[in-house]
Write a protein that holds these residues in place. Structure first.
Motif, mmCIF file in Angstrom:
data_model
loop_
_atom_site.group_PDB
_atom_site.id
_atom_site.type_symbol
_atom_site.label_atom_id
_atom_site.label_comp_id
_atom_site.label_asym_id
_atom_site.label_seq_id
_atom_site.Cartn_x
_atom_site.Cartn_y
_atom_site.Cartn_z
ATOM 1 N N VAL A 17 0.827 -1.212 0.000
ATOM 2 C CA VAL A 17 0.000 0.000 0.000
ATOM 3 C C VAL A 17 0.862 1.263 0.000
ATOM 4 O O VAL A 17 0.685 2.160 -0.827
ATOM 5 C CB VAL A 17 -0.960 0.018 1.205
ATOM 6 C CG1 VAL A 17 -1.739 1.326 1.250
ATOM 7 C CG2 VAL A 17 -1.917 -1.172 1.139
ATOM 8 N N LEU A 18 1.821 1.323 0.913
ATOM 9 C CA LEU A 18 2.651 2.521 1.057
ATOM 10 C C LEU A 18 3.752 2.602 -0.005
ATOM 11 O O LEU A 18 4.267 3.685 -0.281
ATOM 12 C CB LEU A 18 3.286 2.558 2.446
ATOM 13 C CG LEU A 18 2.319 2.635 3.626
ATOM 14 C CD1 LEU A 18 3.088 2.557 4.942
ATOM 15 C CD2 LEU A 18 1.492 3.907 3.565
ATOM 16 N N GLY A 19 4.124 1.448 -0.556
ATOM 17 C CA GLY A 19 5.199 1.433 -1.541
ATOM 18 C C GLY A 19 6.581 1.569 -0.947
ATOM 19 O O GLY A 19 7.577 1.680 -1.670
ATOM 20 N N GLU A 20 6.678 1.531 0.379
ATOM 21 C CA GLU A 20 7.944 1.696 1.081
ATOM 22 C C GLU A 20 8.613 0.351 1.333
ATOM 23 O O GLU A 20 7.942 -0.676 1.520
ATOM 24 C CB GLU A 20 7.724 2.393 2.427
ATOM 25 C CG GLU A 20 7.401 3.862 2.313
ATOM 26 C CD GLU A 20 8.619 4.673 1.905
ATOM 27 O OE1 GLU A 20 9.593 4.732 2.668
ATOM 28 O OE2 GLU A 20 8.582 5.257 0.807
ATOM 29 N N LEU A 21 9.958 0.364 1.394
ATOM 30 C CA LEU A 21 10.711 -0.831 1.738
ATOM 31 C C LEU A 21 10.739 -1.020 3.248
ATOM 32 O O LEU A 21 10.756 -0.045 4.007
ATOM 33 C CB LEU A 21 12.146 -0.731 1.219
ATOM 34 C CG LEU A 21 12.328 -0.635 -0.291
ATOM 35 C CD1 LEU A 21 13.813 -0.572 -0.627
ATOM 36 C CD2 LEU A 21 11.671 -1.803 -1.008
ATOM 37 N N GLY A 56 7.406 -1.120 15.070
ATOM 38 C CA GLY A 56 7.417 -1.710 13.744
ATOM 39 C C GLY A 56 8.074 -3.076 13.732
ATOM 40 O O GLY A 56 9.246 -3.197 13.377
ATOM 41 N N PHE A 57 7.341 -4.122 14.126
ATOM 42 C CA PHE A 57 7.896 -5.485 14.145
ATOM 43 C C PHE A 57 8.309 -5.928 12.741
ATOM 44 O O PHE A 57 9.320 -6.614 12.566
ATOM 45 C CB PHE A 57 6.865 -6.447 14.733
ATOM 46 C CG PHE A 57 7.361 -7.842 14.938
ATOM 47 C CD1 PHE A 57 8.205 -8.155 15.988
ATOM 48 C CD2 PHE A 57 6.969 -8.862 14.076
ATOM 49 C CE1 PHE A 57 8.665 -9.452 16.181
ATOM 50 C CE2 PHE A 57 7.416 -10.162 14.261
ATOM 51 C CZ PHE A 57 8.269 -10.460 15.312
ATOM 52 N N GLY A 58 7.523 -5.532 11.745
ATOM 53 C CA GLY A 58 7.899 -5.758 10.351
ATOM 54 C C GLY A 58 8.202 -7.205 10.020
ATOM 55 O O GLY A 58 7.406 -8.106 10.246
ATOM 56 N N THR A 59 9.407 -7.444 9.482
ATOM 57 C CA THR A 59 9.828 -8.787 9.072
ATOM 58 C C THR A 59 10.284 -9.647 10.242
ATOM 59 O O THR A 59 10.554 -10.832 10.058
ATOM 60 C CB THR A 59 10.980 -8.710 8.059
ATOM 61 O OG1 THR A 59 12.128 -8.125 8.695
ATOM 62 C CG2 THR A 59 10.593 -7.877 6.841
ATOM 63 N N GLY A 60 10.427 -9.049 11.426
ATOM 64 C CA GLY A 60 10.919 -9.785 12.587
ATOM 65 C C GLY A 60 12.428 -9.884 12.658
ATOM 66 O O GLY A 60 12.975 -10.504 13.571
ATOM 67 N N LEU A 61 13.136 -9.247 11.707
ATOM 68 C CA LEU A 61 14.589 -9.372 11.663
ATOM 69 C C LEU A 61 15.260 -8.744 12.877
ATOM 70 O O LEU A 61 16.162 -9.349 13.471
ATOM 71 C CB LEU A 61 15.131 -8.735 10.377
ATOM 72 C CG LEU A 61 16.642 -8.811 10.166
ATOM 73 C CD1 LEU A 61 17.140 -10.252 10.196
ATOM 74 C CD2 LEU A 61 17.041 -8.128 8.853
ATOM 75 N N ASN A 62 14.834 -7.548 13.271
ATOM 76 C CA ASN A 62 15.445 -6.913 14.446
ATOM 77 C C ASN A 62 15.240 -7.761 15.694
ATOM 78 O O ASN A 62 16.130 -7.892 16.535
ATOM 79 C CB ASN A 62 14.841 -5.523 14.674
ATOM 80 C CG ASN A 62 15.123 -4.563 13.549
ATOM 81 O OD1 ASN A 62 16.079 -4.711 12.805
ATOM 82 N ND2 ASN A 62 14.263 -3.557 13.409
ATOM 83 N N GLU A 83 2.924 -3.366 16.046
ATOM 84 C CA GLU A 83 2.794 -3.439 14.589
ATOM 85 C C GLU A 83 1.315 -3.471 14.249
ATOM 86 O O GLU A 83 0.561 -4.279 14.800
ATOM 87 C CB GLU A 83 3.485 -4.698 14.066
ATOM 88 C CG GLU A 83 3.279 -4.989 12.598
ATOM 89 C CD GLU A 83 3.976 -3.967 11.711
ATOM 90 O OE1 GLU A 83 3.255 -3.291 10.937
ATOM 91 O OE2 GLU A 83 5.212 -3.842 11.788
ATOM 92 N N LEU A 84 0.902 -2.599 13.352
ATOM 93 C CA LEU A 84 -0.513 -2.561 12.981
ATOM 94 C C LEU A 84 -0.857 -3.583 11.900
ATOM 95 O O LEU A 84 -1.954 -4.137 11.883
ATOM 96 C CB LEU A 84 -0.883 -1.152 12.493
ATOM 97 C CG LEU A 84 -2.360 -0.901 12.178
ATOM 98 C CD1 LEU A 84 -3.248 -1.226 13.389
ATOM 99 C CD2 LEU A 84 -2.565 0.547 11.737
ATOM 100 N N TYR A 85 0.105 -3.859 11.017
ATOM 101 C CA TYR A 85 -0.154 -4.766 9.900
ATOM 102 C C TYR A 85 0.915 -5.866 9.845
ATOM 103 O O TYR A 85 1.858 -5.787 9.041
ATOM 104 C CB TYR A 85 -0.183 -3.999 8.578
ATOM 105 C CG TYR A 85 -1.210 -2.900 8.535
ATOM 106 C CD1 TYR A 85 -2.571 -3.208 8.526
ATOM 107 C CD2 TYR A 85 -0.835 -1.561 8.508
ATOM 108 C CE1 TYR A 85 -3.533 -2.199 8.490
ATOM 109 C CE2 TYR A 85 -1.786 -0.547 8.470
ATOM 110 C CZ TYR A 85 -3.128 -0.875 8.460
ATOM 111 O OH TYR A 85 -4.081 0.112 8.429
#
Length: 217
Positions: A17-21, A56-62, A83-85
């Motif tokens: 949606v955001l187009g961000e990496l 921002g949990f994101g990919t979980g890498l951190n 994380e919202l999404y």
């Protein structure tokens, strides 16, 4: 989700949606290690118990890299993330960061429930909007904040002075907030929230990142 190979060979995602990496195109793994482990988690050493909050949990890498560091150092870690999404487990696996089953487990553990723990590493995940989240029960709980929201130009409300004041509230005195962004507006919001702001060399050839410290009382 679209997969993209970064310059260090590791994969990242592009938000549909955001187009961000989700990570720097210079290197997903390299950025995570530089910004959040070396400049962030390492500030809490040599404590035997460390508490981390991730925006921002994101990919979980951190989260996974922190788990590995804590395991190697025999540290107890209380890790909280908002994380919202959340991404799907199959998407996370497709990134190929590791074959360690713990990485999948970090994604499989339910959101908005009691903490889950393995090898002294406790994870609590909040599926929520950062700007509407009630942080008051977490006052002065954390040693480190990984601030890894999407870029300020895309989600400016998440980088506001109001949010940074909440980040200061949940940090213990002397605690650190680290982020990849060194934009002037970000540093201004942090200073207005009472942080001492330091510009550090960025990851993978990027000029700068930020470490902000909550003053000791």
């Amino acid at each position: 989700m679209q997969f993209l190979k970064t310059e260090d060979g590791s994969l990242t995602l592009r938000h549909e949606v955001l187009g961000e990496l989700y990570h720097s195109d210079r290197g997903a793994l390299g950025e995570a290690e530089h910004v959040y482990i070396r400049a962030g988690f390492d500030t809490a050493q040599p404590k035997s118990e460390v508490s981390v909050f991730e925006v921002g949990f994101g990919t979980g890498l951190n989260c996974y890299l922190t788990y590995k560091e804590a395991l190697a150092r025999r540290q107890q870690v209380d890790y909280r993330a908002i994380e919202l999404y959340p991404i799907e487990l199959d998407t996370a696996r497709g990134l190929g960061y590791t074959t360690d089953p713990v990485f999948a487990l970090l994604h499989e553990w339910p959101w908005d429930e009691e903490p889950h723990a393995i090898n002294g590493f406790s994870l609590t995940k909040y599926r929520a909007d950062l700007s509407a989240f009630d942080f008051s029960p977490l006052a002065e709980r954390f040693d480190v904040i990984y601030f890894d929201a999407f870029a300020p130009d895309v989600q400016p409300d998440l980088w506001s002075e109001r949010v940074m004041r909440q980040m200061s509230m949940i940090l213990r005195p002397g605690g650190a907030l680290v982020t990849y962004s060194a934009k002037g507006a970000v540093k201004q919001a942090l200073r207005a929230a009472g942080f001492e702001v330091y510009r550090l060399p960025g990851a993978m050839g990027k000029r700068h990142m930020v470490r902000a410290l909550k003053p000791l009382k």
